[in-house]
Design a protein around this motif. Structure first.
Motif, PDB file in Angstrom:
ATOM      1  N   LEU C 331      42.051  56.901   7.848  1.00 40.57           N
ATOM      2  CA  LEU C 331      40.673  56.692   8.296  1.00 40.57           C
ATOM      3  C   LEU C 331      40.561  57.056   9.770  1.00 40.57           C
ATOM      4  CD1 LEU C 331      40.198  53.083   6.856  1.00 40.57           C
ATOM      5  CD2 LEU C 331      39.716  55.226   5.690  1.00 40.57           C
ATOM      6  N   ASN C 332      39.436  57.667  10.138  1.00 37.83           N
ATOM      7  CA  ASN C 332      39.146  57.909  11.548  1.00 37.83           C
ATOM      8  C   ASN C 332      37.995  57.016  11.954  1.00 37.83           C
ATOM      9  OD1 ASN C 332      40.989  60.072  12.213  1.00 37.83           O
ATOM     10  ND2 ASN C 332      39.834  61.233  10.696  1.00 37.83           N
ATOM     11  N   VAL C 333      38.258  56.115  12.861  1.00 35.64           N
ATOM     12  CA  VAL C 333      37.198  55.193  13.261  1.00 35.64           C
ATOM     13  C   VAL C 333      37.131  55.103  14.780  1.00 35.64           C
ATOM     14  CG1 VAL C 333      37.425  53.798  11.168  1.00 35.64           C
ATOM     15  CG2 VAL C 333      38.694  53.159  13.220  1.00 35.64           C
ATOM     16  N   GLY C 334      35.989  54.648  15.266  1.00 32.38           N
ATOM     17  CA  GLY C 334      35.818  54.513  16.711  1.00 32.38           C
ATOM     18  C   GLY C 334      36.100  53.109  17.194  1.00 32.38           C
ATOM     19  N   VAL C 335      35.769  52.139  16.342  1.00 28.21           N
ATOM     20  CA  VAL C 335      35.959  50.743  16.749  1.00 28.21           C
ATOM     21  C   VAL C 335      36.599  49.951  15.617  1.00 28.21           C
ATOM     22  CG1 VAL C 335      34.007  50.706  18.353  1.00 28.21           C
ATOM     23  CG2 VAL C 335      33.653  50.106  15.959  1.00 28.21           C
ATOM     24  N   VAL C 336      37.214  48.830  15.992  1.00 29.76           N
ATOM     25  CA  VAL C 336      37.894  47.990  15.003  1.00 29.76           C
ATOM     26  C   VAL C 336      37.473  46.541  15.226  1.00 29.76           C
ATOM     27  CG1 VAL C 336      40.131  47.145  14.200  1.00 29.76           C
ATOM     28  CG2 VAL C 336      39.904  49.526  14.950  1.00 29.76           C
ATOM     29  N   ILE C 337      37.161  45.851  14.141  1.00 28.76           N
ATOM     30  CA  ILE C 337      36.944  44.405  14.246  1.00 28.76           C
ATOM     31  C   ILE C 337      37.974  43.721  13.367  1.00 28.76           C
ATOM     32  CG2 ILE C 337      35.351  42.482  13.840  1.00 28.76           C
ATOM     33  CD1 ILE C 337      33.046  44.365  14.311  1.00 28.76           C
ATOM     34  N   LEU C 338      38.771  42.834  13.981  1.00 32.46           N
ATOM     35  CA  LEU C 338      39.786  42.108  13.216  1.00 32.46           C
ATOM     36  C   LEU C 338      39.240  40.737  12.827  1.00 32.46           C
ATOM     37  CD1 LEU C 338      42.918  42.926  15.404  1.00 32.46           C
ATOM     38  CD2 LEU C 338      42.199  44.022  13.278  1.00 32.46           C
ATOM     39  N   THR C 339      39.205  40.493  11.533  1.00 32.88           N
ATOM     40  CA  THR C 339      38.734  39.197  11.024  1.00 32.88           C
ATOM     41  C   THR C 339      39.752  38.731  10.000  1.00 32.88           C
ATOM     42  OG1 THR C 339      37.459  40.407   9.378  1.00 32.88           O
ATOM     43  CG2 THR C 339      36.279  39.687  11.338  1.00 32.88           C
ATOM     44  N   GLU C 516      52.328  40.889  13.061  1.00 32.89           N
ATOM     45  CA  GLU C 516      52.387  42.303  12.682  1.00 32.89           C
ATOM     46  C   GLU C 516      51.090  43.012  13.046  1.00 32.89           C
ATOM     47  OE1 GLU C 516      53.499  43.295   8.511  1.00 32.89           O
ATOM     48  OE2 GLU C 516      54.586  41.386   8.714  1.00 32.89           O
ATOM     49  N   ILE C 517      49.990  42.374  12.710  1.00 34.02           N
ATOM     50  CA  ILE C 517      48.680  42.974  12.987  1.00 34.02           C
ATOM     51  C   ILE C 517      48.490  43.151  14.484  1.00 34.02           C
ATOM     52  CG2 ILE C 517      46.187  42.585  12.813  1.00 34.02           C
ATOM     53  CD1 ILE C 517      46.811  40.990  10.219  1.00 34.02           C
ATOM     54  N   ARG C 518      48.878  42.123  15.212  1.00 34.86           N
ATOM     55  CA  ARG C 518      48.745  42.148  16.659  1.00 34.86           C
ATOM     56  C   ARG C 518      49.502  43.337  17.252  1.00 34.86           C
ATOM     57  NH1 ARG C 518      51.862  40.793  20.799  1.00 34.86           N
ATOM     58  NH2 ARG C 518      53.666  40.140  19.618  1.00 34.86           N
ATOM     59  N   LYS C 519      50.706  43.549  16.761  1.00 34.32           N
ATOM     60  CA  LYS C 519      51.505  44.648  17.297  1.00 34.32           C
ATOM     61  C   LYS C 519      50.884  45.985  16.945  1.00 34.32           C
ATOM     62  CE  LYS C 519      55.818  42.302  17.864  1.00 34.32           C
ATOM     63  NZ  LYS C 519      57.045  41.860  17.255  1.00 34.32           N
ATOM     64  N   MET C 520      50.400  46.099  15.701  1.00 32.39           N
ATOM     65  CA  MET C 520      49.805  47.361  15.274  1.00 32.39           C
ATOM     66  C   MET C 520      48.603  47.721  16.141  1.00 32.39           C
ATOM     67  SD  MET C 520      49.698  48.049  11.241  1.00 32.39           S
ATOM     68  CE  MET C 520      49.492  46.394  10.675  1.00 32.39           C
ATOM     69  N   PHE C 521      47.784  46.727  16.436  1.00 35.90           N
ATOM     70  CA  PHE C 521      46.554  47.001  17.180  1.00 35.90           C
ATOM     71  C   PHE C 521      46.728  46.795  18.688  1.00 35.90           C
ATOM     72  CE2 PHE C 521      44.927  46.475  12.912  1.00 35.90           C
ATOM     73  CZ  PHE C 521      44.027  47.526  12.818  1.00 35.90           C
ATOM     74  N   ASN C 522      47.976  46.493  19.079  1.00 39.53           N
ATOM     75  CA  ASN C 522      48.278  46.404  20.489  1.00 39.53           C
ATOM     76  C   ASN C 522      47.447  45.342  21.216  1.00 39.53           C
ATOM     77  OD1 ASN C 522      49.715  47.119  22.661  1.00 39.53           O
ATOM     78  ND2 ASN C 522      49.154  49.286  22.602  1.00 39.53           N
ATOM     79  N   SER C 524      47.086  40.942  22.197  1.00 37.00           N
ATOM     80  CA  SER C 524      47.962  39.814  22.502  1.00 37.00           C
ATOM     81  C   SER C 524      47.611  38.610  21.658  1.00 37.00           C
ATOM     82  CB  SER C 524      47.821  39.424  23.967  1.00 37.00           C
ATOM     83  OG  SER C 524      48.116  40.500  24.793  1.00 37.00           O
ATOM     84  N   CYS C 525      48.535  37.670  21.625  1.00 33.69           N
ATOM     85  CA  CYS C 525      48.277  36.399  20.975  1.00 33.69           C
ATOM     86  C   CYS C 525      48.406  35.297  22.010  1.00 33.69           C
ATOM     87  CB  CYS C 525      49.316  36.137  19.885  1.00 33.69           C
ATOM     88  SG  CYS C 525      48.921  36.942  18.346  1.00 33.69           S
ATOM     89  N   SER C 526      47.664  34.236  21.819  1.00 31.31           N
ATOM     90  CA  SER C 526      47.842  33.067  22.657  1.00 31.31           C
ATOM     91  C   SER C 526      49.152  32.402  22.237  1.00 31.31           C
ATOM     92  CB  SER C 526      46.674  32.115  22.464  1.00 31.31           C
ATOM     93  OG  SER C 526      46.568  31.799  21.102  1.00 31.31           O
ATOM     94  N   ASN C 527      49.569  31.377  22.980  1.00 32.17           N
ATOM     95  CA  ASN C 527      50.831  30.719  22.672  1.00 32.17           C
ATOM     96  C   ASN C 527      50.927  30.236  21.245  1.00 32.17           C
ATOM     97  OD1 ASN C 527      52.093  31.083  25.044  1.00 32.17           O
ATOM     98  ND2 ASN C 527      51.439  29.135  25.942  1.00 32.17           N
ATOM     99  N   GLU C 528      49.801  29.801  20.689  1.00 35.07           N
ATOM    100  CA  GLU C 528      49.810  29.265  19.324  1.00 35.07           C
ATOM    101  C   GLU C 528      49.974  30.378  18.307  1.00 35.07           C
ATOM    102  OE1 GLU C 528      46.125  28.604  20.874  1.00 35.07           O
ATOM    103  OE2 GLU C 528      47.740  28.148  22.249  1.00 35.07           O
ATOM    104  N   GLY C 529      49.640  31.605  18.704  1.00 36.86           N
ATOM    105  CA  GLY C 529      49.764  32.727  17.769  1.00 36.86           C
ATOM    106  C   GLY C 529      48.426  33.251  17.277  1.00 36.86           C
TER     107      GLY C 529
END
Lengths: 148, 324, 663, 285, 197
Positions: C331-339, C516-522, C524-529
């Protein structure tokens, strides 16, 4: 700073923080009002991989008592692997610094993520205390004074 | 070349040096005739019987070009460096030692006391039960004898006097010297003061014929006897520590052509204050390992990092010497 | 080297930020100190530099005093750099001639000693003043934004975000890892505090997603690779094999009826194992898409290869295809929303409550299904044996939450859903209900009123954390019951309450694939994850990666209204980016000076983005600016100093170091 | 295999049969044991109630003596001694001021202390060093059909021990299974027996021990095993008193887990100190 | 809270003004117990609920923490709660905020003894003191001697209830009349005398 006795002497740490993790963590520490020793002087770089060993030597030669490098945790680099490059350079540099008769505790690398404001506070305080134990750096004096 | 033009006055001096630089001057062979045709050698301790007193008596700016080789190591070196500076129009730091400290500069890893102890007490061939160390003054029946003061630090020439140009190398390529000399003679436009002359403007790799494979990173380093060179691949990629990527060219890649890794005698490119730091950065970047333990293991194969990366440049580097 | 040296004229501005800075740092003395530094033409202090008058002050000075460099000492550049760059460029000066000094987050907010904080502010200002002289004029590069969006996760937040974008006319890909969208909300019976039926409000939304011409739904799929940058992401999505052709299946259940297994045999994921399903199944009747799926872990065909394949024979449309393989879609996309949502706390980890040991200890999610009319018991509240009606039920709050040993945070929704379950359980079973809570947290519209309602319904509330649930009967009446031991802290007495059923109000945790998702989309996570927002107040749906937004419980525990609101906010941010049509990239890319490059190719291996290539003819390397992300790693590795990173050149950084240290 | 043995006061008096059975069982399995020379009382709970530095100090003395004697792990069978030794190590590690005082005081009596020994409970040693398989190999008379309530008490698994789960430990259950017996599942195996409260506030102390015995009996246990001399004493010696006081017969065999092991290994009753027991005898049919 | 009778025979709290509270008591106890987390207590009552003794206590452990924090010093130190703590550590390992409750109880015991504030005539402090001195004297505990001394200072008649048990123990060899103690008593004594709490 000449009239300060050693008790009050506060070391100067040149801190290179990567934009994405450690610099953000230091912002977070600020927002969270976490108090820490006023020893660091932060220079922001985009990635710890940008940090050239020359920068570190320059800092020592110009009078820094310590140099702190802050980057993203392994596997978490915003640029994939810049922090590994930094680690490799750091490890080699530590060996060089030791050969140069510099206390290796003056140079420190820490992985501090954007969420770890608390860790930033701890690391700065800890390093400041360590440097207070070691005392002021004489590197600048040695570099600038040719002994005959 | 007309004879109406006054001949150039040329001086050559050695500080803390091995003599190789002076030999490199002699290496001009038959070109020496060209040199002599255009220049008078007014001072060259290794070849001419000229006394310091003679130099002292010269008017200021009397000498056109001085090739100062060797580091500044003692009070005599310093005295002559200052004297020659006063009497010379163009002061050239000739060779690695004058340029960056060179091999004698490795003494900056030790203190004077350590050096004396090693040389006058501990060395295998020394018998010195009375522990006699050199003194700057010794009074004997006939009068007072003096020796130059041996300094605690080894210095580059430009840490002592103002230097116009640097001609790098250990020793410098003789051809480069001739080129520089001819340029001065013909009155060609000289580069800005402080330039490195008689050398290239890129690093060694530019002229190096070896292939880059770029396959995978380095997992360990080898000293030259530990592994056979394949004769064609980039020495660094094979794991031999070659200083080529951070060393100025101009020597014609002499060492690598002879299948030995570059040791960095030509020093860094312009604008790089610390060749060792650059080289460490480049070398460490080439490593492949990710785990702290693996990195340390790989680095264990770099024997004496400081001595390797600052073989010719310790006194001229940012940190200059070991802290004591 | 240009010999024509321009005269550097610096204007220095230090901000009070009200008391935030001036309360600790003596800004006046900092300004006075900086005024005396070389090249500084003017040094001023002002209450709020970021205010309009503050910015105008800079602009006026640039024009009247002929400034060509600006240094602003105030807050973090991550907050106001763009403000001051804008002010600088409005006055006709290149915006990159402005350098910021962070004396708030990095000084006044973290130091107590006024002297030392002031000293630090002077050092940092001096560094910027040294550096700014070397700053170069640069232009931001504009790149177009692909007007397509990717939404990852098809729970209520993902559905809401996708619908908003699609309704605005943007093409949306919605990726869901499960066979159906709907997430946790699809499993709930009622929602608090209004008690409206979750299915009734959710299922119409689910079918709109499916029908929407602008939405492409990729269910049973996972993002496997992410490349590119804001406006131009290349995403690889792996579609897991359903072994049922999605375009042919009409959800008629014929295959399920025909399956070799006459009865369901395997724990039904949708009902948390409270019922059984067959290897071929549809998660629930309103599943979207309404397409069967074959579970290869339990299907006889995949286990032994010896199945009569009655399902395939029963399908008139020949939709069943045992040969399906995982398929990768680009897929070619301009923006991403993670839910991507949350996962419930594993109740077994709170071993003192006996989940898994005592059958009649349930999790709140199991009870959601128990009280649900379409659930496994059709809404009858029964114990694990399937028949007994409980006469007393204890609901334990904060399971896994507010505990240093498990999750430190308050999960935010448990108090309210426990109240909801208390109401529903009482309604469905008439049992005596005890709520064990630490603090009752009902901050929301109509929430406190709901608590009032429950109090008046006769539900019992005991303020005390339960230490233990066990079957230690000390009297004959207690035999066969579960004993809940807690201090009734309002009375100051310890009580042991026998009940038939225990409900554990489990907290919310980061999803198990969050890292995994966090790493893929570059990002960060808070301390809790949980995914980390760019700013907790001012950029709650942005991340540190441009063009990637977050919404819903993946950012932190959240109820439905908040998730939907956040999804709307994320969609609006994404829309703003798309409708601008282009993004301006920070010009911190690197370039190679060919005259210095020796072609040693050390840099080539440095670049994770393959932005550096070697030209064997020129015998030099060069950097593709479009691919360069500007980390600067190659710069530090170059032995020839042939590589320069814009905004972070060697001389800029060196002058900053010197500026800090040379007093 | 060899351990430095810290018996503690109880194992020399009221808990003698614990020492006797433990040493016999270890001997049977060829495990060497060497008593720490001139050890002193661990201070139990009472010392901490009086003076913290001294509570840590006296225990540190034992650790220092052990260090002097050898590098082997220390075996501490009494739960209170075990916890006290672990606690002392933790305090020395984390509280620099306590450490300073304690080290200075130790030095005064001529002892150096580096805090390097590892403190182990016999259960930890049986499971993790000796192994259940070796235990199985030594079984002579399997405890077929014997239902065993394993009682751990408090300080054996809390708060410093790491060899087993704090809420639902399984070490003794696993040993019972290895011996051929059947452990009883019950919810109060780590509930406190009241400690010294049986002698001070006996109304409370006896009731707490009574509740434990009653629950074990209710769950059908034939025997209860313990791994702490004080638990053992409370549960064993007041059975008559409790039965009278609460009007319910709670008499049952209560023995050390090492005694049960010894019985299954076919060791002599005397070797196991079984002749010293006051609770009913467990008969193996 | 301690009640005291007034002339009108109406109960009144001894602490009637905020100024009567010992505001530093919390910090003092936290320091003694090496437990700054004491101030992070959320009053959930998990300690009380996990405590096997709490039903016998005059104040539950949770309430004790609240009282320490508020500064009800005398009420806390004279309470039976702290002496009924059997040090089973269940509260400590179960506390969701990592508060070392058992150590706080120990600190309170020590403080109560130091300030002579413990409930008079209550047996447990007496046992502790007897035990302490016994170890100081001989280095080891001889249960016979310990209990005899304890009953002597507490209530000699109470010991009669245990006479039958003592006899049984004696005949099974479990009651040792004389314990020699350790060899290096002097060293131990010197060590113990030099440190104030």
């Amino acid at each position: 700073m000449t009239n300060m006795n050693t008790e009050q002497w506060s070391p100067k740490i040149v801190a290179f923080f990567c934009n994405w993790c450690t610099y953000t963590a230091s912002d977070l520490a600020g927002v969270s009002r976490l108090r820490y020793a006023p020893s660091t002087r932060v220079i922001r770089v985009m990635c710890s991989g940008r940090i050239d060993p020359e920068f570190i030597m320059e800092a020592f030669a110009k009078g820094a008592d310590g140099v702190l490098i802050g980057g993203c945790h392994p596997g978490d680099c915003h640029y994939s692997e810049g922090n590994y490059k930094c680690l490799r350079r750091y490890d080699l540099l530590q060996r060089y610094i030791e050969q140069m008769g510099i206390d290796t505790r003056r140079l420190r690398l820490e992985w501090i993520s954007a969420a770890e404001g608390k860790k930033l506070q701890e690391v700065v305080n800890e390093m400041t205390n360590t440097l207070k134990e070691i005392g002021p750096s004489k590197i600048k004096h040695v570099v600038e004074t040719i002994e005959k | 070349m007309g004879n109406d033009k006054p001949k150039l006055k040329l001086a050559v001096y050695w500080g803390a040096a091995c003599g190789g630089c002076c030999v490199s001057v002699l290496d001009v062979h038959e070109k020496l005739f060209d040199v002599v045709a255009n220049a008078d050698l007014v001072f060259w301790p290794i070849a001419l019987d000229v006394k310091y007193k003679d130099v002292e008596e010269m008017p200021d700016q009397h000498i056109d070009v001085t090739l100062f080789n060797g580091a500044v190591r003692n009070s005599e070196n310093e005295h002559i460096a200052k004297l020659l500076r006063q009497k010379t129009k163009i002061m050239i730091a000739y060779g690695s030692c004058a340029h960056m400290g060179g091999i004698p500069g490795l003494a900056n890893f030790s203190t004077k006391e350590e050096l004396y102890k090693r040389v006058y007490e501990d060395s295998e061939s020394t018998e010195n039960a009375q522990k006699v160390y050199p003194q700057t003054e010794t009074t004997i029946a006939e009068g007072k004898l003096t020796l130059p003061n041996f300094y605690k630090d080894v210095c580059t020439l430009d840490q002592i006097v103002d230097v116009d140009y640097y001609l790098p190398g250990c020793p410098p390529q003789t051809e480069r010297l001739v080129e520089v000399f001819m340029a001065v003679v013909t009155g060609a436009e000289l580069p800005p003061k402080g330039s490195v002359i008689g050398a290239g403007s890129k690093v060694q790799c530019d002229e190096c014929k070896r292939e880059k494979v770029n396959k995978s990173g380095i997992t360990r380093f080898y000293r030259t006897w530990e592994k056979e060179d394949d004769g064609k691949t980039c020495l660094n990629e094979q794991g031999f520590l070659c200083m080529g990527p951070a060393t100025r060219n101009g020597c014609g890649v002499r060492c690598v052509e002879g299948n030995a890794p570059c040791r960095g005698c030509y020093g860094p490119l312009d604008g790089i204050p610390d060749p060792g730091a650059k080289m460490m950065s480049a070398i460490a970047s080439m490593l492949n390992e990710k785990e702290e333990g693996d990195i340390q293991k790989a680095l264990d194969t770099v024997v004496d990092p400081a001595g390797t990366f600052y073989r010719f440049s310790l006194p001229g580097s940012i940190l200059r010497r070991k802290q004591s | 080297m240009s010999n024509q040296k321009e005269e550097i004229r610096i204007g220095y501005y230090v901000c009070h930020c009200g008391h935030n800075i001036a309360g600790v740092i003596d800004v006046k003395s900092v300004a006075e100190y900086c005024a005396k530094l070389p090249n500084v033409v003017v040094a001023r202090e002002y209450k709020y530099m970021c205010s309009d008058p503050g910015q105008e002050l800079i602009q006026k000075d640039i024009k009247e005093l002929n400034l060509n460099r600006v240094v602003v000492a105030s807050c973090s550049p991550l907050l106001h750099e763009s403000t001051f760059r804008g002010a600088t460029s409005k006055a006709g000066l290149n915006q990159f001639y402005m350098q910021m000094v962070n004396i708030r987050e990095n000084a006044s907010w973290v130091h107590e000693s006024k002297e030392e904080a002031t000293e630090k502010a002077k050092d940092l200002s001096r560094a910027a003043i040294h550096r700014v002289a070397f700053n170069k004029a640069l232009e931001k590069k504009k790149v177009p934004v692909n007007p397509t969006a990717l939404v990852v996760g098809g729970g209520i937040a993902g559905i809401a975000a996708a619908m908003s974008l699609a309704n605005a006319g943007k093409k949306v890909y919605l990726v869901e890892k499960d066979p159906t969208i709907g997430g946790y909300m699809a499993k709930f019976d009622k929602t608090f505090p209004t008690l409206d039926c979750a299915a009734c409000i959710l299922t119409p939304k689910m079918s709109s997603v499916l029908k929407h011409p602008n939405i492409t739904l990729l269910s049973y799929s996972e993002v496997s690779e992410v490349e590119g940058y804001v406006g131009n992401y290349k995403i690889k999505v792996t579609r897991k094999p359903r072994y049922v052709k999605e375009e042919l299946c009409v959800g008629c259940y014929d295959c399920i009826t025909a399956c070799t297994f006459k009865e369901g045999k395997f724990p039904d994921e949708f009902n948390f194992g409270l019922s059984k399903r067959k290897p071929v199944y549809i998660p629930f009747p309103q599943a979207t898409p309404l397409v069967a799926v074959i579970d290869e872990k339990t299907c006889i065909h995949f286990k032994t290869g010896k199945c009569p394949q009655t399902c395939a024979k029963a399908c008139e449309r020949n939709a069943i295809d045992f040969t399906q393989k995982p398929e990768v879609v680009e897929l070619n996309v301009g923006v991403v929303i993670l839910t991507t949502g949350f996962q419930p706390f594993d109740a077994k980890k709170a071993s003192n409550y006996g989940y898994g040991k005592y059958p009649n200890v349930f999790t709140s999610l199991e009870v959601e299904r128990l009280v649900n009319a379409s659930g496994p018991t059709e809404g009858h509240v029964v114990l694990r044996d399937g028949v007994t009606h409980p006469k007393s039920i204890g609901i334990i709050h904060c399971v896994g939450s507010r505990d240093e040993k498990t999750n430190k945070w308050c999960s935010r929704v448990c108090c309210m859903y426990s109240l909801k379950l208390a109401h529903l359980l009482k309604e469905h079973s008439g049992a005596e209900i005890y709520n064990f809570y630490i603090d009752m947290r009902t901050p929301g519209k109509g929430y406190e009123e709901f608590y009032d309602k429950l109090l008046n319904e006769g539900v019992q509330f005991i303020r005390g954390r339960v230490a233990e649930v066990n079957d230690w009967a000390t009297t004959p009446e207690e035999k066969g019951k579960l004993l809940i031991r807690a201090e009734d802290t309002m009375i100051g007495m310890v009580r042991r309450i026998p009940v038939d059923m225990v409900v554990l109000a489990v907290g919310l945790e980061p999803g198990k694939d969050a890292q995994e998702i966090r790493k893929m989309f570059n990002i960060s996570c808070s301390n809790e994850g949980f995914f980390l927002e760019r700013h907790p107040k001012l950029a709650p749906v942005d991340t540190f990666t441009e063009g990637v937004f977050i919404a819903g419980a993946c950012q932190g525990p959240k109820d439905i209204p908040d998730s939907v609101a956040q999804a709307g906010a994320a969609a609006a941010q994404a829309l703003a980016l798309i409708d601008t049509g282009h993004v301006e990239l920070e010009p911190n890319t690197a370039f190679i000076t060919e005259e210095r490059c020796c072609g040693c190719q050390v840099c080539v291996a440095m670049c994770p983005y393959t932005a550096i290539s070697f030209d064997p003819v020129k015998k030099a390397s060069s950097i593709n600016e479009a691919l360069c992300k500007g980390c600067g790693t190659c710069v530090a590795a170059c032995g020839s100093n042939a590589i320069t990173q814009n905004l972070f050149t060697d001389v800029e950084i060196m002058s900053e170091i010197d500026g800090i240290l040379i007093n | 295999m060899k351990y430095l043995y810290f018996p503690g006061c109880s194992l020399k008096s009221s808990g003698r049969s614990y020492e006797e059975s433990l040493l016999s069982v270890l001997k049977k399995m060829n495990v060497g044991v060497e008593e720490i020379d001139d050890w002193n009382c661990c201070g139990a709970t009472n010392y901490m109630a009086m003076n913290e530095r001294n509570a840590i100090g006296i225990t540190a003395r034992n650790l220092a003596l052990a260090e002097k004697q050898g590098k082997e792990d220390i075996m501490a069978p009494c739960a209170a001694c075990y916890m006290g030794l672990l606690k002392t190590q933790k305090y020395i590690e984390t509280e620099p001021k306590v450490k300073e005082t304690v080290l200075t005081n130790l030095k005064k009596s001529g002892l150096e202390f580096e805090n390097t020994s590892k403190v182990r409970h016999p259960l930890d040693i049986f499971i993790n060093d000796i192994s259940l398989d070796t235990i199985k190999d030594n079984v002579y008379a399997p405890l077929k059909g014997v239902k065993v309530a394993c009682y751990y008490g408090c300080q054996l698994t809390r708060p410093y021990a790491t060899f087993d789960d704090q809420r639902d430990p399984q070490s003794m259950e696993n040993i019972v299974k290895a011996l051929g017996g059947t452990p009883v599942e019950w919810p109060i195996k780590t509930r406190c027996c009241s400690g010294s409260m049986t002698s001070t506030v006996s109304e409370i102390g006896l009731r707490m021990s009574y509740l434990i015995l009653k629950e074990a009996k209710d769950r059908g246990a034939d025997v209860m095993i313990t791994a702490c001399p004080l638990c053992q004493f409370n549960l064993e010696c007041f059975q008559g008193k409790m039965s009278g006081k609460y009007g319910e017969n709670v008499k049952m065999p209560v023995m050390y887990f090492t005694q049960l092991m010894g019985m299954a290994f076919g060791l002599d009753k005397k070797e196991l100190g079984l002749h010293r027991m006051l609770s009913p005898e467990l008969s193996l049919s | 809270m301690t009640m005291k009778s007034t002339q009108n025979n109406l109960p009144l709290q001894e602490i009637s003004h905020e100024s009567d509270l010992d505001k530093n008591f919390g910090k003092h106890i936290a320091k003694m117990a090496h437990g700054e987390k004491l101030f992070g207590c959320i009053q959930c009552g998990n300690c009380s609920a996990s405590c096997p003794m709490s039903v016998y206590m005059d104040h539950t452990p949770r309430k004790i923490i609240a009282m320490i924090r508020a500064g009800f010093r005398d009420e806390v130190l004279s309470s039976k709660t702290i002496w009924l703590c059997a040090s089973c550590y269940n509260c400590t390992v179960e506390c969701p905020k990592g508060i070392k409750i058992t150590e706080i109880m120990y600190a309170l015991k020590r403080d109560a003894i130091l300030t002579k504030n413990y409930p008079k005539g209550f047996p447990i402090p007496i046992l502790s003191r007897t035990f302490y001195n016994e170890v100081k004297r001989s280095g080891r505990i001889n249960e016979t001697s310990l209990l005899m001394k304890y009953y002597f200072s507490y209530n000699i008649f109470k010991s009669l209830g245990y006479a039958a048990l003592a006899i049984k123990l004696f005949f099974t060899g479990r009651l040792i009349l004389f314990e020699k103690g350790i060899k290096n008593k002097a060293g131990l004594k010197q060590m113990l005398s030099s440190s104030k709490n």
